[in-house]
Design a protein around this motif. Structure first.
Motif, PDB file in Angstrom:
ATOM      1  N   GLY A  90     -53.940  27.255 -78.467  1.00  0.00           N
ATOM      2  CA  GLY A  90     -53.101  28.130 -77.671  1.00  0.00           C
ATOM      3  C   GLY A  90     -53.863  28.642 -76.474  1.00  0.00           C
ATOM      4  N   LEU A  91     -53.269  28.544 -75.313  1.00  0.00           N
ATOM      5  CA  LEU A  91     -53.937  28.944 -74.076  1.00  0.00           C
ATOM      6  C   LEU A  91     -53.335  30.252 -73.578  1.00  0.00           C
ATOM      7  N   ASP A  92     -54.087  31.362 -73.785  1.00  0.00           N
ATOM      8  CA  ASP A  92     -53.664  32.683 -73.324  1.00  0.00           C
ATOM      9  C   ASP A  92     -54.252  32.965 -71.944  1.00  0.00           C
ATOM     10  N   VAL A  93     -54.312  31.958 -71.113  1.00  0.00           N
ATOM     11  CA  VAL A  93     -54.751  32.092 -69.728  1.00  0.00           C
ATOM     12  C   VAL A  93     -53.713  31.380 -68.870  1.00  0.00           C
ATOM     13  N   VAL A  94     -53.131  32.084 -67.915  1.00  0.00           N
ATOM     14  CA  VAL A  94     -52.079  31.514 -67.074  1.00  0.00           C
ATOM     15  C   VAL A  94     -52.649  31.240 -65.685  1.00  0.00           C
ATOM     16  N   TYR A  95     -52.493  30.001 -65.221  1.00  0.00           N
ATOM     17  CA  TYR A  95     -52.905  29.615 -63.866  1.00  0.00           C
ATOM     18  C   TYR A  95     -51.639  29.306 -63.055  1.00  0.00           C
ATOM     19  N   PRO A  96     -51.070  30.300 -62.384  1.00  0.00           N
ATOM     20  CA  PRO A  96     -49.845  30.049 -61.614  1.00  0.00           C
ATOM     21  C   PRO A  96     -50.094  29.326 -60.294  1.00  0.00           C
ATOM     22  N   LYS A  97     -51.360  29.234 -59.878  1.00  0.00           N
ATOM     23  CA  LYS A  97     -51.688  28.563 -58.609  1.00  0.00           C
ATOM     24  C   LYS A  97     -52.733  27.480 -58.859  1.00  0.00           C
ATOM     25  N   THR A  98     -52.849  26.560 -57.908  1.00  0.00           N
ATOM     26  CA  THR A  98     -53.792  25.448 -58.043  1.00  0.00           C
ATOM     27  C   THR A  98     -54.401  25.093 -56.691  1.00  0.00           C
ATOM     28  N   LEU A  99     -55.597  24.509 -56.757  1.00  0.00           N
ATOM     29  CA  LEU A  99     -56.237  23.971 -55.557  1.00  0.00           C
ATOM     30  C   LEU A  99     -55.810  22.539 -55.283  1.00  0.00           C
ATOM     31  N   ALA A 100     -55.142  21.921 -56.257  1.00  0.00           N
ATOM     32  CA  ALA A 100     -54.788  20.499 -56.143  1.00  0.00           C
ATOM     33  C   ALA A 100     -53.526  20.317 -55.316  1.00  0.00           C
ATOM     34  N   THR A 101     -53.620  20.696 -54.036  1.00  0.00           N
ATOM     35  CA  THR A 101     -52.507  20.502 -53.106  1.00  0.00           C
ATOM     36  C   THR A 101     -52.961  19.550 -52.009  1.00  0.00           C
ATOM     37  N   PRO A 102     -52.007  18.923 -51.307  1.00  0.00           N
ATOM     38  CA  PRO A 102     -52.402  17.980 -50.243  1.00  0.00           C
ATOM     39  C   PRO A 102     -53.282  18.614 -49.175  1.00  0.00           C
ATOM     40  N   ASP A 103     -53.121  19.894 -48.958  1.00  0.00           N
ATOM     41  CA  ASP A 103     -53.898  20.553 -47.914  1.00  0.00           C
ATOM     42  C   ASP A 103     -55.279  21.016 -48.396  1.00  0.00           C
ATOM     43  N   LEU A 104     -55.487  21.056 -49.724  1.00  0.00           N
ATOM     44  CA  LEU A 104     -56.758  21.565 -50.246  1.00  0.00           C
ATOM     45  C   LEU A 104     -57.544  20.451 -50.947  1.00  0.00           C
ATOM     46  N   ALA A 153     -51.582  16.718 -71.120  1.00  0.00           N
ATOM     47  CA  ALA A 153     -50.644  15.661 -71.498  1.00  0.00           C
ATOM     48  C   ALA A 153     -50.980  15.112 -72.876  1.00  0.00           C
ATOM     49  N   ARG A 154     -52.261  14.871 -73.128  1.00  0.00           N
ATOM     50  CA  ARG A 154     -52.660  14.319 -74.429  1.00  0.00           C
ATOM     51  C   ARG A 154     -52.362  15.293 -75.561  1.00  0.00           C
ATOM     52  N   LEU A 155     -52.732  16.549 -75.386  1.00  0.00           N
ATOM     53  CA  LEU A 155     -52.495  17.534 -76.434  1.00  0.00           C
ATOM     54  C   LEU A 155     -51.015  17.874 -76.562  1.00  0.00           C
ATOM     55  N   GLY A 156     -50.297  17.885 -75.433  1.00  0.00           N
ATOM     56  CA  GLY A 156     -48.871  18.183 -75.487  1.00  0.00           C
ATOM     57  C   GLY A 156     -48.097  17.136 -76.252  1.00  0.00           C
ATOM     58  N   ARG A 157     -48.411  15.859 -76.030  1.00  0.00           N
ATOM     59  CA  ARG A 157     -47.703  14.780 -76.736  1.00  0.00           C
ATOM     60  C   ARG A 157     -47.975  14.831 -78.243  1.00  0.00           C
ATOM     61  N   SER A 158     -49.176  15.271 -78.614  1.00  0.00           N
ATOM     62  CA  SER A 158     -49.502  15.339 -80.045  1.00  0.00           C
ATOM     63  C   SER A 158     -48.976  16.615 -80.703  1.00  0.00           C
ATOM     64  N   GLY A 159     -48.375  17.499 -79.904  1.00  0.00           N
ATOM     65  CA  GLY A 159     -47.810  18.731 -80.457  1.00  0.00           C
ATOM     66  C   GLY A 159     -48.848  19.762 -80.824  1.00  0.00           C
ATOM     67  N   ARG A 160     -50.078  19.641 -80.280  1.00  0.00           N
ATOM     68  CA  ARG A 160     -51.139  20.583 -80.641  1.00  0.00           C
ATOM     69  C   ARG A 160     -51.397  21.643 -79.569  1.00  0.00           C
ATOM     70  N   LEU A 161     -50.677  21.619 -78.468  1.00  0.00           N
ATOM     71  CA  LEU A 161     -50.934  22.542 -77.371  1.00  0.00           C
ATOM     72  C   LEU A 161     -49.768  23.490 -77.165  1.00  0.00           C
ATOM     73  N   VAL A 162     -50.086  24.776 -76.989  1.00  0.00           N
ATOM     74  CA  VAL A 162     -49.089  25.795 -76.641  1.00  0.00           C
ATOM     75  C   VAL A 162     -49.629  26.573 -75.454  1.00  0.00           C
ATOM     76  N   LEU A 163     -48.953  26.466 -74.325  1.00  0.00           N
ATOM     77  CA  LEU A 163     -49.309  27.258 -73.147  1.00  0.00           C
ATOM     78  C   LEU A 163     -48.583  28.595 -73.188  1.00  0.00           C
ATOM     79  N   GLY A 164     -49.096  29.562 -72.446  1.00  0.00           N
ATOM     80  CA  GLY A 164     -48.471  30.874 -72.417  1.00  0.00           C
ATOM     81  C   GLY A 164     -47.897  31.211 -71.068  1.00  0.00           C
TER      82      GLY A 164
END
Length: 546
Positions: A98-112, A125-136
């Motif tokens: 479980g990830l109790d850290v929220v990243y609403p912004k990213t550096l991975a944009t075309p301008d950055l 993606a790997r953890l989500g498909r296996s059903g082991r990941l929960v984001l907050g």
């Protein structure tokens, strides 16, 4: 309200008032505080539990912020390091993350920095498909703070759950929600509930109180150590295999909340360093607030253990208050104030002792603060009633009759004021008049020595008054050289007529044994009905019989 009827009425009023306050839930703030105190008491006396092997926390603390490469990189650019930690934890067999850290912004944009977050998105993606990941995500009243769209897309929208808590009116978090309503209808499970379901299928159906003392057994490791160990190729299976892992912040000022374990010392586990050869001890933090990720961990452990504390039913609390107040009212109205205070102390101590035992043995929270407050209120009200009504009446009676009634009779009237009816009542009495014969001649002989005349008069009247009171009567009045004694009012004796006749004989005997200044004694006796009561003017009256 006076007498036995007044006491019964006062006891009933206090009991009904107390139960009414209990029904109105007036003592809810006290009960919430009592819950926190019970947690601290239980933590003091309970045996230390073993470290939990099902849950672990990996946290971002001050040490992590001071450790390279985190210290050299803005937090928004930590995504590659976070990916390394997630991969390491997942590879060692964590059942859910479980990830109790929220990243609403990213550096991975075309301008950055396009593609900068690829390692993290691949881990999601790997953890989500296996059903082991929960984001907050945090759902506020008007907006939602959620991971940026690329993270949600990689992990899967069904792997995002709300992180917010539901504090009590005093701002303290004691319970945890099982689910949250969706805008379009339906409900979605809470963060800890979803992690429990992913790990072993356990879920809470309704909001529940958290078992905070047990949560201190959950190990807490620093995020800064995890990439170091993976870079060195060391295995971490001793720490994360078969565990539910929660990742979040553990900072002094960010994402901290006041929780029910605020009185425990310490109220949260120490953060430990996870080197590649073992675990080094961490420093315990002594403060009342706890990190949000710890609250999620406490809720998760409560779900897995099925050990949510149970609040005592309100109907049972009302019935207990009714029975307890009735018994206490009887005691407070019967015992002396000091004895009543001892009863109050024993009641409060018993309530808290019962609450401590119930919590330790059955995880049951008794409303000891409410019961204690009701007992204290009953004591103060009923003792005040006795002081301002009954004791005031007794003082009035003693003051009114102390000059012409025997002390024993005054005490009897004060103890049983219902025998005294002010304003006049018809009752059988015996009346005696004593008059000194020859007093006028004596006064003429002693006209130059009035002091001697007063002394002789007081000595004679004093002997008569003593005999009247000794035989259960009272001196109604002195009239010059005469005295009027009454039996049967204000209190009735065993045989008032005989007492009056016996007093007449004793007074004659006392007269004969006295000085020779007085020549004789005239006595008149009468028995029958009379009106007894306070008579005279509104501002000046005497108790007498007519």
């Amino acid at each position: 309200m006076r007498g036995a009827g007044g006491r019964i009425a006062a006891g009933l009023i206090v009991t009904v008032l107390g139960v009414g306050l209990s029904f109105a839930n007036v003592f809810a703030p006290l009960n919430r505080l009592g819950h926190d105190v019970l947690l601290a008491v239980h933590d003091r006396v309970a045996d230390a539990a073993d470290a939990d092997r099902r849950i672990a926390l990996v946290v971002i603390d001050e040490v992590t912020h001071r450790t390279p490469p985190f210290s050299e990189t803005p937090e928004v650019a930590w995504t590659p390091y976070l990916a390394d930690a997630l991969d390491a934890i997942a590879d060692q067999g964590a059942t859910a993350i479980g990830l109790d850290v929220v990243y609403p912004k990213t550096l991975a944009t075309p301008d950055l920095l396009p593609g900068y977050d690829r390692p993290l998105l691949q881990s999601f993606a790997r953890l989500g498909r296996s059903g082991r990941l929960v984001l907050g995500e945090v759902r506020l009243s008007e907006e939602t703070i959620a991971p940026y769209a690329g993270q949600v897309l990689a992990a899967g929208a069904d792997n995002v759950r709300p992180l917010q808590f539901t504090p009590d009116p005093d701002g303290v978090i004691r319970s945890y929600p099982a689910s949250f309503p969706l805008d379009g209808g339906g409900r979605v499970s809470s963060f800890a509930n979803e992690l429990a379901a992913r790990a072993n299928g356990a879920m809470a159906a309704v909001p529940f109180l958290m078992g905070f003392p047990e949560a201190r057994t959950i190990p807490v490791y620093r995020l800064s150590a995890t990439p170091t160990c993976t870079d060195d190729g060391a295995r971490l299976d001793a720490f994360f295999d078969n565990r539910i892992v929660l990742m979040g912040t553990w900072l002094d000022v960010e994402d901290r909340h006041m929780a029910a374990n605020r009185f425990q010392q310490p109220n949260q586990p120490a953060v430990t360093t996870l080197p590649c050869g073992g675990v080094s001890a961490g420093r315990e933090i002594d403060r009342q607030s706890v990190p949000g990720v710890f609250i999620h961990a406490a809720a998760l452990k409560t779900i897995l253990n099925g050990s949510a504390p149970l609040a005592f039913g309100r109907v049972s609390a009302h019935l207990a208050a009714l029975a307890g107040l009735a018994l206490l009212a009887a005691g407070f109205l019967t015992l002396s104030p000091v004895q009543g205070l001892l009863l109050l102390g024993a009641t409060v101590a018993g309530a808290w002792l019962a609450a401590a035992i119930a919590f330790a043995r059955a995880d049951l929270i008794l409303p000891a603060p409410e019961w204690s407050a009701l007992a204290l209120g009953a004591y103060l009200l009923l003792i005040s009633y006795r002081v301002f009504f009954e004791d005031q009446q007794k003082r009035w009676i003693r003051h009114a009759f102390r000059h012409y009634l025997s002390p024993a009779l005054v005490d009897d009237l004060a103890a049983h004021p219902e025998r005294l009816k002010l304003g006049g009542e018809r009752r059988p009495v015996a009346v005696m008049f004593l008059d000194l014969a020859g007093f006028t001649s004596l006064s003429e002989r002693l006209q130059d020595r009035p002091e001697d005349l007063v002394r002789i008069l007081n000595e004679a009247l004093g002997r008569f008054a003593e005999e009247i009171e000794r035989q259960g009567g009272f001196v109604d009045k002195f009239i010059g050289d005469a005295v009027m004694g009454v039996w049967g009012a204000p209190a009735t004796g065993d045989n008032d007529a005989q007492a009056a006749a016996r007093t007449a004989l004793l007074c004659r005997k006392a007269m004969q044994a006295g000085g020779k200044e007085l020549s004789g004694l005239r006595i008149g006796l009468s028995c029958g009905d009379a009106i007894a009561g306070n008579m005279g003017a509104a501002k000046r009256f005497n108790y007498t019989v007519v």
